[in-house]
Scaffold this active site. Structure first.
Site, PDB file in Angstrom:
ATOM      1  N   SER A  29       0.822  -1.211   0.000  1.00  0.00           N
ATOM      2  CA  SER A  29       0.000   0.000   0.000  1.00  0.00           C
ATOM      3  C   SER A  29       0.854   1.258   0.000  1.00  0.00           C
ATOM      4  O   SER A  29       1.962   1.283   0.570  1.00  0.00           O
ATOM      5  CB  SER A  29      -0.866  -0.026   1.270  1.00  0.00           C
ATOM      6  OG  SER A  29      -1.349   1.249   1.568  1.00  0.00           O
ATOM      7  N   TYR A  46      -2.028  -0.092  10.315  1.00  0.00           N
ATOM      8  CA  TYR A  46      -2.223  -0.695   8.993  1.00  0.00           C
ATOM      9  C   TYR A  46      -0.955  -0.560   8.150  1.00  0.00           C
ATOM     10  O   TYR A  46      -0.443  -1.535   7.595  1.00  0.00           O
ATOM     11  CB  TYR A  46      -3.404  -0.006   8.282  1.00  0.00           C
ATOM     12  CG  TYR A  46      -3.518  -0.361   6.815  1.00  0.00           C
ATOM     13  CD1 TYR A  46      -3.841  -1.652   6.408  1.00  0.00           C
ATOM     14  CD2 TYR A  46      -3.302   0.604   5.827  1.00  0.00           C
ATOM     15  CE1 TYR A  46      -3.936  -1.979   5.062  1.00  0.00           C
ATOM     16  CE2 TYR A  46      -3.388   0.288   4.480  1.00  0.00           C
ATOM     17  CZ  TYR A  46      -3.711  -0.997   4.100  1.00  0.00           C
ATOM     18  OH  TYR A  46      -3.801  -1.320   2.770  1.00  0.00           O
TER      19      TYR A  46
HETATM   20  P1  NAD Z   1     -11.314  -5.925   0.739  1.00  0.00           P
HETATM   21  O1  NAD Z   1     -11.539  -5.833   2.219  1.00  0.00           O
HETATM   22  O2  NAD Z   1     -12.457  -5.696  -0.176  1.00  0.00           O
HETATM   23  O3  NAD Z   1     -10.645  -7.319   0.388  1.00  0.00           O
HETATM   24  C1  NAD Z   1      -9.863  -8.061   1.281  1.00  0.00           C
HETATM   25  C2  NAD Z   1     -10.420  -9.458   1.356  1.00  0.00           C
HETATM   26  O4  NAD Z   1      -9.578 -10.223   2.233  1.00  0.00           O
HETATM   27  C3  NAD Z   1     -11.831  -9.520   1.936  1.00  0.00           C
HETATM   28  O5  NAD Z   1     -12.697 -10.224   1.079  1.00  0.00           O
HETATM   29  C4  NAD Z   1     -11.655 -10.235   3.269  1.00  0.00           C
HETATM   30  O6  NAD Z   1     -12.773 -11.047   3.613  1.00  0.00           O
HETATM   31  C5  NAD Z   1     -10.393 -11.046   3.020  1.00  0.00           C
HETATM   32  N1  NAD Z   1      -9.691 -11.345   4.271  1.00  0.00           N
HETATM   33  C6  NAD Z   1      -9.378 -10.476   5.263  1.00  0.00           C
HETATM   34  N2  NAD Z   1      -8.763 -11.113   6.271  1.00  0.00           N
HETATM   35  C7  NAD Z   1      -8.668 -12.410   5.885  1.00  0.00           C
HETATM   36  C8  NAD Z   1      -8.136 -13.572   6.501  1.00  0.00           C
HETATM   37  N3  NAD Z   1      -7.567 -13.503   7.733  1.00  0.00           N
HETATM   38  N4  NAD Z   1      -8.199 -14.731   5.844  1.00  0.00           N
HETATM   39  C9  NAD Z   1      -8.775 -14.809   4.618  1.00  0.00           C
HETATM   40  N5  NAD Z   1      -9.305 -13.747   3.985  1.00  0.00           N
HETATM   41  C10 NAD Z   1      -9.249 -12.569   4.612  1.00  0.00           C
HETATM   42  O7  NAD Z   1     -10.130  -4.877   0.446  1.00  0.00           O
HETATM   43  P2  NAD Z   1      -9.561  -4.301  -0.935  1.00  0.00           P
HETATM   44  O8  NAD Z   1      -9.833  -2.836  -0.934  1.00  0.00           O
HETATM   45  O9  NAD Z   1      -9.969  -5.147  -2.074  1.00  0.00           O
HETATM   46  O10 NAD Z   1      -8.008  -4.474  -0.667  1.00  0.00           O
HETATM   47  C11 NAD Z   1      -7.303  -5.607  -1.156  1.00  0.00           C
HETATM   48  C12 NAD Z   1      -5.827  -5.492  -0.822  1.00  0.00           C
HETATM   49  O11 NAD Z   1      -5.272  -4.319  -1.399  1.00  0.00           O
HETATM   50  C13 NAD Z   1      -5.516  -5.429   0.680  1.00  0.00           C
HETATM   51  O12 NAD Z   1      -4.324  -6.138   0.909  1.00  0.00           O
HETATM   52  C14 NAD Z   1      -5.296  -3.951   0.919  1.00  0.00           C
HETATM   53  O13 NAD Z   1      -4.445  -3.743   2.019  1.00  0.00           O
HETATM   54  C15 NAD Z   1      -4.631  -3.553  -0.394  1.00  0.00           C
HETATM   55  N6  NAD Z   1      -4.798  -2.131  -0.718  1.00  0.00           N
HETATM   56  C16 NAD Z   1      -6.032  -1.650  -1.030  1.00  0.00           C
HETATM   57  C17 NAD Z   1      -6.177  -0.307  -1.343  1.00  0.00           C
HETATM   58  C18 NAD Z   1      -7.519   0.288  -1.715  1.00  0.00           C
HETATM   59  O14 NAD Z   1      -7.575   1.492  -1.921  1.00  0.00           O
HETATM   60  N7  NAD Z   1      -8.582  -0.474  -1.833  1.00  0.00           N
HETATM   61  C19 NAD Z   1      -5.057   0.546  -1.345  1.00  0.00           C
HETATM   62  C20 NAD Z   1      -3.815   0.005  -1.002  1.00  0.00           C
HETATM   63  C21 NAD Z   1      -3.689  -1.340  -0.712  1.00  0.00           C
END
Ligand code: NAD
Length: 316
Positions: free
Chosen positions: A125, A150
């Site tokens: 991130s 985070y």
């Molecule tokens: P999201 O919450 O929609 O997706 C994450 C998924 O991981 C969820 O479906 C959740 O149920 C699953 N999950 C969480 N903990 C878990 C566990 N212990 N075991 C199994 N599954 C688990 O989030 P997103 O926005 O799609 O983000 C996806 C990734 O991208 C993450 O790693 C996040 O840190 C990273 N990220 C997202 C953004 C953004 O703007 N959306 C920006 C930077 C980084």
């Protein structure tokens, strides 16, 4: 390829699963469907974008399950997207972030190493840049201080990935995503949250004076970068930014949403939030050069696309 996508029921993971399936890969999804936001939204993601994938409901911290899945799946690649996401909730509940984002990542890395997996991609991130003052942020900036649990867990995840590459030769690519939006975006993130509130005529919380700037990245562009990283083979460990390299103030974002929705926002001004970064902006030259990354959707096009999805989706 045979690919394991963790977090495949989530926002970014479900788009990625779709793209991998469309490219002819066999995909298994591991997701625990946790209650960070409504399970029904994750089920809708799976129904819309994961048809054709094997979906396993389980926790990435469950070493027995992860080891069995990776051993039996004989994966060519693991794309590790699952995480506790979100800056502000991590300040409230840091232990859940440490458990999933650090222990869970270590569990997957161990399984990947043991199972002879050929490639490991890690969703990091922009938050790892913390208070970095040199903009745009480039991958080789020293990162002395993060601003939230985070961010600290994401930086730790990168370091664990680096260890496995260095110690055991596991080929790893870490991808630093810059605020991602698009159909199915997490409901806690500003674009989705504000759209919901403006549409209902409710006040939107604006933290600070509206001058904070973000590099917003359309999900299709992120997926393009992830697919480039899947093909990348030149070095055993690399970190890439994936952003648009364009910044938008909070005020400009609100105006863009008002225009797309055809409704005026009611703004509730609140103090700046601890843990939030004042500015994010990606230097994407490295990803352009080595991954062929070429983002296509500026915010001026992405916001109307998002609002169109919002107004036509069944979650309304
Ligand atoms: P999201 O919450 O929609 O997706 C994450 C998924 O991981 C969820 O479906 C959740 O149920 C699953 N999950 C969480 N903990 C878990 C566990 N212990 N075991 C199994 N599954 C688990 O989030 P997103 O926005 O799609 O983000 C996806 C990734 O991208 C993450 O790693 C996040 O840190 C990273 N990220 C997202 C953004 C953004 O703007 N959306 C920006 C930077 C980084």
């Amino acid at each position: 390829m045979r690919i394991l996508v963790t977090g495949g029921a989530g926002f970014i993971g479900s788009h990625l699963t779709r793209r991998c399936l469309d490219s002819g890969h066999a995909v298994s999804v591991l997701d625990n469907f946790n209650d960070f936001y409504a399970r029904s939204l994750k089920e809708a993601n799976v129904a819309e974008r994961c048809q054709g994938a094997e979906v396993v409901e389980g926790d990435i911290c469950d070493a027995e399950l992860v080891n069995r899945l990776v051993r039996d799946g004989k994966f060519d690649a693991i794309i590790h997207i699952a995480a506790r996401a979100g800056v502000r909730p991590s300040v409230e509940n840091p232990r859940a972030y440490i458990e999933t984002n650090i222990v869970g990542t270590q569990t997957l890395l161990e399984a990947a190493h043991r199972g002879g997996v050929g490639k490991f991609l890690f969703a990091s991130s922009s938050s790892v840049y913390g208070l970095a003052r040199t903009v745009p942020f480039s991958e080789d900036l020293p990162l002395p201080q993060t601003l939230s649990p985070y961010a600290a867990t994401k930086l730790a995840g990168e370091h664990l990935c680096g260890n496995f590459s260095h110690l055991y030769g596991l080929p790893v690519v870490c991808l630093r995503f810059f605020t991602v939006y698009g159909p199915g975006q997490r409901p806690d993130l500003a674009i989705h949250k504000f759209t919901n509130l403006i549409q209902q005529g409710l006040p939107i919380p604006q933290y600070g004076d509206g001058s904070t700037r973000r590099d917003y990245t359309y999900v299709d562009d992120i997926i393009q970068g992830v697919m480039g990283a899947l093909d990348y083979q030149d070095t055993p460990f690399e970190i890439f930014n994936l952003g648009e390299s364009e910044t938008t103030t909070l005020t400009e974002l609100i105006v863009a949403l008002e225009t797309a929705l055809g409704k005026k926002a009611v703004i509730e001004r609140l103090p700046e939030q601890m843990g939030d970064m004042p500015l994010t902006c990606a230097d994407i030259r490295k990803a352009r050069r080595l991954l062929g990354y070429n983002p296509q959707v500026p915010i001026s096009e992405g916001i109307p696309k998002f609002v169109h999805w919002y107004l036509t989706s069944r979650s309304l």
